[in-house]
Design an enzyme around this catalytic site. Structure first.
Site, PDB file in Angstrom:
ATOM      1  N   ASP A 176      42.683  82.626  50.592  1.00 58.36           N
ATOM      2  CA  ASP A 176      43.204  81.896  49.441  1.00 58.36           C
ATOM      3  C   ASP A 176      43.308  80.396  49.706  1.00 58.36           C
ATOM      4  O   ASP A 176      43.018  79.586  48.834  1.00 58.36           O
ATOM      5  CB  ASP A 176      44.592  82.463  49.074  1.00 58.36           C
ATOM      6  CG  ASP A 176      45.078  81.953  47.731  1.00 58.36           C
ATOM      7  OD1 ASP A 176      44.265  81.903  46.791  1.00 58.36           O
ATOM      8  OD2 ASP A 176      46.273  81.614  47.608  1.00 58.36           O
ATOM      9  N   ARG A 192      36.437  89.609  27.289  1.00 58.85           N
ATOM     10  CA  ARG A 192      36.408  90.966  26.727  1.00 58.85           C
ATOM     11  C   ARG A 192      37.554  91.229  25.758  1.00 58.85           C
ATOM     12  O   ARG A 192      37.596  92.261  25.118  1.00 58.85           O
ATOM     13  CB  ARG A 192      36.421  91.983  27.874  1.00 58.85           C
ATOM     14  CG  ARG A 192      35.092  91.972  28.625  1.00 58.85           C
ATOM     15  CD  ARG A 192      35.114  92.881  29.814  1.00 58.85           C
ATOM     16  NE  ARG A 192      36.119  92.454  30.778  1.00 58.85           N
ATOM     17  CZ  ARG A 192      36.235  92.946  31.996  1.00 58.85           C
ATOM     18  NH1 ARG A 192      35.420  93.887  32.412  1.00 58.85           N
ATOM     19  NH2 ARG A 192      37.159  92.500  32.812  1.00 58.85           N
ATOM     20  N   LYS A 202      53.289  80.813  51.422  1.00 55.95           N
ATOM     21  CA  LYS A 202      54.026  80.974  50.166  1.00 55.95           C
ATOM     22  C   LYS A 202      55.506  81.097  50.508  1.00 55.95           C
ATOM     23  O   LYS A 202      55.876  81.485  51.613  1.00 55.95           O
ATOM     24  CB  LYS A 202      53.570  82.246  49.456  1.00 55.95           C
ATOM     25  CG  LYS A 202      52.075  82.228  49.103  1.00 55.95           C
ATOM     26  CD  LYS A 202      51.860  82.233  47.615  1.00 55.95           C
ATOM     27  CE  LYS A 202      50.412  82.221  47.219  1.00 55.95           C
ATOM     28  NZ  LYS A 202      50.092  81.148  46.273  1.00 55.95           N
ATOM     29  N   HIS A 262      40.585  75.151  50.597  1.00 54.52           N
ATOM     30  CA  HIS A 262      41.376  73.922  50.456  1.00 54.52           C
ATOM     31  C   HIS A 262      41.682  73.246  51.803  1.00 54.52           C
ATOM     32  O   HIS A 262      41.471  72.052  51.972  1.00 54.52           O
ATOM     33  CB  HIS A 262      42.705  74.217  49.754  1.00 54.52           C
ATOM     34  CG  HIS A 262      42.554  74.970  48.469  1.00 54.52           C
ATOM     35  ND1 HIS A 262      41.478  74.812  47.631  1.00 54.52           N
ATOM     36  CD2 HIS A 262      43.352  75.894  47.857  1.00 54.52           C
ATOM     37  CE1 HIS A 262      41.622  75.589  46.569  1.00 54.52           C
ATOM     38  NE2 HIS A 262      42.733  76.261  46.688  1.00 54.52           N
ATOM     39  N   HIS A 313      39.395  72.974  43.819  1.00 54.89           N
ATOM     40  CA  HIS A 313      40.116  71.985  43.010  1.00 54.89           C
ATOM     41  C   HIS A 313      40.899  70.990  43.865  1.00 54.89           C
ATOM     42  O   HIS A 313      41.264  69.930  43.396  1.00 54.89           O
ATOM     43  CB  HIS A 313      41.000  72.674  41.957  1.00 54.89           C
ATOM     44  CG  HIS A 313      42.298  73.204  42.482  1.00 54.89           C
ATOM     45  ND1 HIS A 313      42.397  74.402  43.149  1.00 54.89           N
ATOM     46  CD2 HIS A 313      43.555  72.707  42.446  1.00 54.89           C
ATOM     47  CE1 HIS A 313      43.652  74.610  43.490  1.00 54.89           C
ATOM     48  NE2 HIS A 313      44.386  73.600  43.071  1.00 54.89           N
ATOM     49  N   LYS A 337      36.515  80.030  42.964  1.00 52.00           N
ATOM     50  CA  LYS A 337      36.765  80.859  44.123  1.00 52.00           C
ATOM     51  C   LYS A 337      37.423  82.161  43.678  1.00 52.00           C
ATOM     52  O   LYS A 337      38.027  82.157  42.617  1.00 52.00           O
ATOM     53  CB  LYS A 337      37.632  80.122  45.126  1.00 52.00           C
ATOM     54  CG  LYS A 337      39.101  79.948  44.720  1.00 52.00           C
ATOM     55  CD  LYS A 337      39.838  79.313  45.845  1.00 52.00           C
ATOM     56  CE  LYS A 337      40.998  80.112  46.301  1.00 52.00           C
ATOM     57  NZ  LYS A 337      42.174  80.088  45.469  1.00 52.00           N
TER      58      LYS A 337
HETATM   59  C1  BG6 Z   1      44.871  78.226  44.394  1.00 48.84           C
HETATM   60  C2  BG6 Z   1      45.399  79.448  45.084  1.00 48.84           C
HETATM   61  O1  BG6 Z   1      43.537  77.991  44.742  1.00 48.84           O
HETATM   62  O2  BG6 Z   1      45.637  77.111  44.766  1.00 48.84           O
HETATM   63  C3  BG6 Z   1      46.869  79.659  44.755  1.00 48.84           C
HETATM   64  O3  BG6 Z   1      44.660  80.572  44.675  1.00 48.84           O
HETATM   65  C4  BG6 Z   1      47.654  78.413  45.048  1.00 48.84           C
HETATM   66  O4  BG6 Z   1      47.399  80.755  45.471  1.00 48.84           O
HETATM   67  C5  BG6 Z   1      47.006  77.209  44.402  1.00 48.84           C
HETATM   68  O5  BG6 Z   1      48.959  78.598  44.540  1.00 48.84           O
HETATM   69  C6  BG6 Z   1      47.663  75.940  44.820  1.00 48.84           C
HETATM   70  O6  BG6 Z   1      47.134  74.897  44.083  1.00 48.84           O
HETATM   71  P1  BG6 Z   1      47.990  73.627  43.775  1.00 48.84           P
HETATM   72  O7  BG6 Z   1      47.047  72.713  43.084  1.00 48.84           O
HETATM   73  O8  BG6 Z   1      49.135  74.068  42.920  1.00 48.84           O
HETATM   74  O9  BG6 Z   1      48.455  73.129  45.097  1.00 48.84           O
END
Ligand code: BG6
Length: 525
Positions: free
Chosen positions: A264, A72, A369, A269, A207, A177
């Site tokens: 998250d 946008r 975190k 993951h 990912h 996601k």
């Molecule tokens: C993301 C989360 O999917 O993965 C983030 O939304 C997180 O909060 C991130 O920081 C971590 O990914 P990576 O590849 O840096 O470990």
């Protein structure tokens, strides 16, 4: 007589260069157009465009390829290119000539809104013009990097405008996601997606599955004969999975307030890491079969009991502290976070798998975190030796063996074992057999997004989440979310929640359940 060569290897040394010994699969995608919705956003700038650029620079994109960015924000081809150039310089290594070649394939169209008919008609016109110019044969990928609230509108628009029609080539949709925010909304979104696309066209991204060291778990387990025989309840005492981050919520307050650590990191993951560690070997290394085995692990997950959260779950939220010598604000002081927020930034849980291989073996999962450092590790902690024959000489304890997968940032596999200390005294020492993942390899290493984008172009769904996998992981997490967020079964007790100082490994109280089991969190630095 054959001539024998004597080979001496140091611990961790790679005996054969990576291109010897085994054939590698050649993976070169064919022609396709790549349309990114939400192209001016954070994900496109940080991850998608840098990943596509690096694939191009390394000769891993088809010559018949182009990208349309759509969002946008007011922009045009030229300003989009220069915005993306800045992003690539910031988030990747940069090469002028490679960028010149890549940026010629980059175009932009503004959307009045996601799903807006007139806007999508403009994208369609541009797509068909560029398809001819770049010879992409009607193949196209639509990547939804929009806010989740725009997913349905965008998908509906793709169908209504005819953009996703497979008149000539194929068409695929990639969905980031969060895929829903609980079981019900995820199922509703999925049903909507599947009214517009077939399952084989839908690529749900996690990912973590694209990380080299994560894929290596499967290779390590199933391409070596010596680990599988001990990979079970007879020999494994417990498994720990930690995904620790030193950063805070950054500029993602809006998203994180809706998500929290469970949505998250755990729903996707961490459960996918668990699936790879615990899965059975598929009969063939093939996308569908590998996916099925991961799904079976999720199906075997024992749901946390409402009356049994004690000792199974602990939550936390960071307060101000110091990370890397710098004072950092607490979660509630971060930009955009309400001062009374109870959203968790840390969780630890103990889970079990109800199947033959893993019955009774606890899996301790932890993520947060604002840890002191960023590290993701999986530890397979083996059992004690069955008989302590050194008891008289060396005392009653010998720390058991451990196998450690260091996922990031240090990419290693380590095996901890004991040897005799040299010298006249009888004593043992712990040593590490240490393999660095990049050691002895000089080829290209793919970053997680490069790998999943490449796979999507190749039509390989092994590293994506199926409908069923998505549903099972939400079925596991949703009752926990209900408890944590106060929608639990009447009378059920919410899990303990603690504040922890930024720059620490989460709340000390979260260690309680693992210590109550006679174990401790491992961080093999
Ligand atoms: C993301 C989360 O999917 O993965 C983030 O939304 C997180 O909060 C991130 O920081 C971590 O990914 P990576 O590849 O840096 O470990």
């Amino acid at each position: 007589m054959p001539e024998y060569h004597v080979t001496t290897a140091k611990i961790g040394e790679v005996l054969l260069p990576s291109n010897q010994g085994r054939a590698c699969e050649e993976r070169m995608p064919g022609p396709c157009a790549f349309v990114i919705f939400g192209a001016s956003g954070d994900l496109a700038r940080r991850k998608l465009i840098p990943a596509l650029y690096r694939l191009g620079r390394n000769g891993m994109l088809s010559g018949n390829f182009f990208i349309i960015g759509a969002s946008r924000s007011e922009s045009d081809d030229a300003s989009f290119r220069s915005m993306m150039e800045e992003a690539v310089k910031k988030y990747s290594t940069f090469d002028n000539a490679a960028w010149e070649a890549f940026s010629r394939r980059l175009f932009y169209r503004k959307l009045d809104d996601y799903g807006d008919n007139a806007s999508l008609a403009r994208i369609r016109d541009l797509l068909s013009e560029k398809e001819k110019e770049f010879g992409t044969e009607g193949n196209k990928i639509f990547y939804l990097a929009t806010p989740p609230s725009a997913y349905e509108r965008t998908i509906e628009g793709l169908t209504a405008s005819g953009l996703s029609e497979e008149t000539r080539g194929w068409s695929r949709v990639v969905i980031e996601k969060p895929y829903g925010r609980d079981l019900e909304s995820a199922l509703a979104l999925n049903a909507f997606v599947l009214r517009n696309f077939r399952e084989d066209q839908v690529y749900r991204i996690d990912h973590y599955l694209g990380k080299e060291t994560v894929q290596n778990i499967m290779m390590f387990r199933f391409a070596n004969a010596i680990f599988e025989p001990v990979w079970n309840r007879r020999y494994v005492d417990h498994v720990q999975i930690t995904v620790a981050e030193s950063n805070g919520v950054e500029k993602r307050a809006g998203y994180y307030e809706q998500a929290g650590i469970l949505r998250d990191m755990f729903q996707n993951h961490i459960l996918q890491l668990l699936a790879l560690i615990a899965m059975e070997p598929p009969s063939v290394y093939e996308s569908r079969l590998v996916g099925d085995e991961r799904v079976k692990v999720l199906r075997a997950l024992r749901h946390i009991q409402f009356d049994g959260v004690d000792g199974s779950l602990a939550m936390g939220q960071y307060v101000s502290g110091s990370v890397d010598g710098k004072v950092v604000p607490g979660y509630r002081e971060e930009e955009g976070i309400p001062s009374g927020s109870n959203v968790p930034t840390f969780a630890a849980m103990k889970v079990f798998l109800d199947n033959w291989r893993w019955q009774g073996v606890p899996f301790y999962l932890r993520s947060g975190k604002r840890f002191p450092s960023r590290f993701s590790q999986i530890t397979i902690q083996f059992k004690q030796v069955p008989h302590l024959m050194f008891r008289q000489t060396l005392g009653p304890e010998i720390a058991p063996n451990a196998l450690i997968f260091k996922i990031q940032p240090d990419e290693r596999v380590q095996l901890k074992f004991h040897t005799k200390n040299p010298g006249p005294r009888v004593c043992l020492r712990d040593v590490m057999l240490d393999f660095s993942y990049a050691q002895g390899y000089e080829g290209v290493m793919l970053e997680a997004y490069e790998r999943v984008l490449l796979d999507c172009m190749l039509g390989d769904k092994m590293l994506f989440v199926s409908s069923e996998g998505m549903e099972l992981s939400w079925s596991f997490i949703t009752p926990i979310l209900d408890l944590v967020e106060g929608r639990g079964v009447p009378g059920a007790r919410a899990p303990d929640s603690y504040l922890y100082r930024a720059g620490t490994n989460g709340p000390v109280e979260a260690d309680r359940f693992i210590m109550n089991d006679g174990r401790v969190w491992r961080n093999y630095g």
